[in-house]
Design an enzyme around this catalytic site. Structure first.
Site, PDB file in Angstrom:
ATOM      1  N   ASP A 121      21.765 -34.557 -43.549  1.00 18.93           N
ATOM      2  CA  ASP A 121      21.538 -33.582 -44.611  1.00 18.93           C
ATOM      3  C   ASP A 121      21.807 -34.265 -45.942  1.00 18.93           C
ATOM      4  O   ASP A 121      22.917 -34.773 -46.153  1.00 18.93           O
ATOM      5  CB  ASP A 121      22.522 -32.411 -44.459  1.00 18.93           C
TER       6      ASP A 121
ATOM      7  N   HIS B 125      26.356 -34.861 -29.621  1.00 17.38           N
ATOM      8  CA  HIS B 125      25.320 -35.303 -28.691  1.00 17.38           C
ATOM      9  C   HIS B 125      25.662 -34.999 -27.236  1.00 17.38           C
ATOM     10  O   HIS B 125      25.200 -35.687 -26.335  1.00 17.38           O
ATOM     11  CB  HIS B 125      25.044 -36.803 -28.887  1.00 17.38           C
TER      12      HIS B 125
ATOM     13  N   HIS C 133      33.454 -40.603 -43.454  1.00 19.82           N
ATOM     14  CA  HIS C 133      33.194 -39.743 -42.290  1.00 19.82           C
ATOM     15  C   HIS C 133      34.464 -39.739 -41.435  1.00 19.82           C
ATOM     16  O   HIS C 133      35.529 -40.154 -41.907  1.00 19.82           O
ATOM     17  CB  HIS C 133      31.955 -40.240 -41.525  1.00 19.82           C
TER      18      HIS C 133
END
Ligand SMILES: Cc1cc2nc3c(=O)[nH]c(=O)nc-3n(C[C@H](O)[C@H](O)[C@H](O)COP(=O)(O)O)c2cc1C
Length: 407
Positions: free
Chosen positions: A352, A17, A104
């Site tokens: 995704d 970001h 993650h």
């Protein structure tokens, strides 16, 4: 670190970001015709929002060439590549202030640096791979023009659904060596002939209509269940000269494996017959030599995947990479907050459901970067050696026959 390569050096920058992502490419040969259009094709194949099988994050991913070219020709100086992040939504991630996302990179980045980007995957995000794809497109253009090298990747499985020709007829009878067919004629034909145009006819990038349709249903099922699913990508590199690869620690397959396993979400790498090759006796697994039309040696089979002793032998190089099911899922999952308090995390943000269709151009890019780096290293060694006086008096076992020069 963020740099890959010895002579063709790619440094990527950017987080999910921040203002922009991209790369500096150092070591690109001068005199290569290069415009943004050469790079854009592959970036557009990687970009999100291509179909309902990928994340809806809406990024055009237009590349801006910052340096290293003039009048559409490379100068040999560092090439700066910039792509703006336009569809940032950092607020989508506020729940991850409390929770590290299971599987993650939130927890491990904080453990390592003590600080991390406040939203999204930060540096571990797939946005980082934009720099690789842009750099890979440059490498690929050189390889195509100078050597006719072709690189094609395709999706070979999603979940338990496999492209038929990549599945071996492995036998459950441990004494039955005959039933092993990890390298079928059909698969050899596929890797010899497959093109990107054929691959791109399918939103899954699996070049087999029925299998692709089943894969679509599998990905949509995962998405509807607010879940995710993994898969494999198979790739082939054709027309690579023999002699590339730097024994012992930078063997060609080690360099390729390093590059592939640096792509986010990768969990496995195999080259040639891979793990299946362990089930085939040497009498069948060996690749016998044969004289090719150009007088050089080739092999009648290619279980080796084009690499022997860490050095390319001139045959097709093919390999497969396993991608895990993406970690970020919207369904609630029991886990713990950073302070250890048990709770449930249902991740927001755009994700995704399966990464393999978008991973295809990333795999191609990393393959191109590895091949060009190894090619430049071998060419510099050959040039240095060619300047020496010719040797005489050595036994035949020590020198290469005159008609069989390597890359
Ligand atoms: C093309 C591509 C798209 C990805 N999209 C997502 C995504 O939407 N959500 C997610 O959790 N991970 C996604 N990933 C994977 C994460 O970046 C990766 O799993 C995460 O950084 C943890 O790193 P690791 O899986 O390599 O251990 C994607 C990876 C690739 C190659």
């Amino acid at each position: 670190m963020s740099t890959y390569g010895r002579l063709f050096r790619v440094t990527t920058y950017g987080e999910s970001h921040c203002a922009s992502v991209g790369a500096i490419v150092d070591g690109c040969p001068p005199g290569l015709e290069l415009t943004a259009a050469d790079i854009q094709t592959q970036l557009s194949r990687r970009r999100p929002g291509q179909s309902n099988l990928t994340t809806p994050r809406d990024e055009k991913d237009l590349v801006h060439l910052q340096s290293g070219t003039e009048r559409g020709v490379t100068l040999g100086t560092p090439i700066g590549l910039l792509v703006k992040n336009e569809d940032q939504r950092p607020h989508d991630y506020s729940e991850t202030d409390l929770y590290p996302r299971p599987s993650h990179a939130d927890y491990t980045y904080l453990e390592k640096y003590g600080i991390k980007a406040s939203s999204g995957g930060g540096r571990s995000s797939a946005r980082e791979t934009i720099g690789r794809v842009a750099a890979g497109a440059i490498a690929e253009k050189y390889l195509k023009l100078a050597y006719g090298i072709e690189i094609v990747a395709f999706v070979s499985s999603v979940g338990k659904i496999h492209l038929p020709s990549t599945v071996s007829s492995a036998s459950s009878n441990e004494d039955d060596d005959e039933a092993q067919d990890a390298l079928s004629e059909e698969f050899r034909h596929l890797i010899k002939t497959i093109t990107r145009e054929e691959v791109d006819k399918f939103p899954t990038r699996c070049p087999h209509p029925e299998t692709s349709e089943r894969m679509i249903q599998r990905i949509i099922r995962a998405k509807d269940a607010q879940d995710s699913i993994g898969g494999t990508v198979t790739a082939v590199i054709r027309n690579v000269p023999s002699g590339l690869g730097e024994p012992v620690f930078d063997k060609f397959e080690a360099a390729l494996g390093h590059a592939m396993l640096s792509i986010p979400a990768t969990k496995g790498f195999e080259i040639g017959s891979g793990f299946k090759g362990t089930e085939v006796p040497g009498s069948k697994h060996n690749d016998p030599f044969v004289r090719r039309d150009d007088g050089k040696l080739g092999t009648t089979t290619n279980w080796s995947g084009g690499v022997q002793g860490g050095i390319t032998n001139g045959e097709d190089i093919y390999f497969r990479i396993g991608f895990k099911s993406p970690a970020t899922i919207s369904q609630g999952q029991a886990t713990a907050q950073y302070d250890g308090t048990p709770g449930e995390l249902a991740a927001r943000g755009r994700h995704d459901p399966c990464v393999v269709p978008r991973a295809v151009p990333i795999v191609e890019a990393m393959a191109a970067i590895v091949v060009l780096d190894q090619l430049l290293i071998q060419n510099s060694r050959k040039t240095a050696a060619s300047l020496l006086p010719e040797l005489s008096g050595l036994p035949p076992s020590m020198v290469q026959p005159k008609n069989a020069s390597a890359a």
